[in-house]
Design a protein around this motif. Sequence first.
Motif, PDB file in Angstrom:
ATOM      1  N   LYS A 156      38.221  52.521  42.667  1.00 50.72           N
ATOM      2  CA  LYS A 156      37.024  51.721  42.783  1.00 50.72           C
ATOM      3  C   LYS A 156      38.688  50.230  42.865  1.00 50.72           C
ATOM      4  O   LYS A 156      37.890  48.926  42.840  1.00 50.72           O
ATOM      5  CB  LYS A 156      36.485  51.279  41.645  1.00 50.72           C
ATOM      6  N   GLY A 157      39.850  50.515  42.373  1.00 55.65           N
ATOM      7  CA  GLY A 157      40.457  49.136  43.493  1.00 55.65           C
ATOM      8  C   GLY A 157      40.954  49.289  44.340  1.00 55.65           C
ATOM      9  O   GLY A 157      41.281  47.151  45.176  1.00 55.65           O
ATOM     10  N   LYS A 198      47.194  45.277  38.732  1.00 57.48           N
ATOM     11  CA  LYS A 198      48.219  44.595  37.982  1.00 57.48           C
ATOM     12  C   LYS A 198      48.340  45.154  36.615  1.00 57.48           C
ATOM     13  O   LYS A 198      47.804  46.142  36.376  1.00 57.48           O
ATOM     14  CB  LYS A 198      46.498  43.157  37.067  1.00 57.48           C
ATOM     15  N   LYS A 199      49.682  45.339  36.141  1.00 56.32           N
ATOM     16  CA  LYS A 199      50.121  45.654  35.051  1.00 56.32           C
ATOM     17  C   LYS A 199      48.829  45.878  33.770  1.00 56.32           C
ATOM     18  O   LYS A 199      48.237  44.748  33.771  1.00 56.32           O
ATOM     19  CB  LYS A 199      51.652  45.032  34.882  1.00 56.32           C
TER      20      LYS A 199
END
Length: 365
Positions: free
Chosen positions: A126-127, A304-305
């Motif tokens: 989904k990223g 992202k972290k």
Amino acid sequence: MEKIRWVIEESEKYLANTTRDPESQPLVIDRGEGVWVYDIEGNKYLDFTSGIGVNNLGWPSHPDVIKVAQIQMTRLAHAAANDFYNIPQMELAKRLVQLSPGNFSKKVFFSNSGTESVEASIKLVKGTGRKYLIAFLGSFHGRTLGSLALTASKPVQRYSAGPFSIGVFHVPYPNPFRNPWKINGYEKPDELINAVIEYIDFWLFQHVVDPEEVAGIIFEPIQGEGGYVVPPHNFFAELRKLAQKYNIPLIDDEVQMGLGRTGKMFAIEHFNIEPDIITLAKALGGGLVPVGATIFRSDLDFKKKGIHSNTFGGNALSMSIGLKVVELIKELMPHVNEIGKIFGEELCQMKVDDCRGLGLSLIHI
Ligand SMILES: Cc1ncc(COP(=O)(O)O)c(C=O)c1O
């Protein structure tokens, strides 16, 4: 018998209603040894299920795994491994990247169960910004709300949980024995493959969802809960072609069939394709600890972290156990193939309607 009845009654009083069944499964397990399981009255059972795919190295575990666990336990078990670093986690990630199919850069996310390894795969795909997933009818991918949306094994597993927050389209699995087109997939494998591919490429993509909105296609290389269903050999190559056409990542759920059960480390190796993501769990913990692993193409990494993490994943104890487990299972592959062949032949002599499987993942019905 009295003690067994007492444990069952007390368990039913205090434990949630799950899949235990006092009528059909009145087994109170006391200990295990190799392929044998003993109940609290000393009755001995031959475990044909390998502890639901967990004890691939026997009960309670292989002696070398127990040794590794004992040493690691006295040194470091929990390691807050998503916040800090530890060597066993780094080494197991590296080993899984080396061993898994896929001649491209890969990374690993560690968790504690099969369902979590699937959840991670959902977030990864989904990223890409796409919304929907495709899964197969008859599949089992877990019971947390993301993976459950993918699962299509028995209605009771989804009962009262829906509607789900992720959009999933279920399509027929190329089951050679039982499929919507009544094609005998053993005799006409290409016809069955074409029917499934056409279902996705024409019926689904032309009428229901634009393939540009599809984030991933998830499959079991051999359906486990669905009845040890082995698809025709060329199916995954055709699915790969279709996925490539629309740039859709393939997620290979090896939670049940991975780690040696089919005679190869990864069941998908029987079919000569390279999935973009592979999920593992069950046997990776050697029967001693819960572990999940999601191996993925590096460019799919969380953007992202902090998008994804957990408390126990990558803990030093599970990781050192996992490292030993993969080495031992790798050595066992010729044995699994040899025994699987003999066992498979015997089983097929007893078949009523069908016998199928690969390696030591076998069934007759
Ligand atoms: C193919 C597959 N995926 C995922 C899962 C879920 O694993 P867990 O029960 O560890 O969450 C299972 C469990 O049987 C499985 O067979």
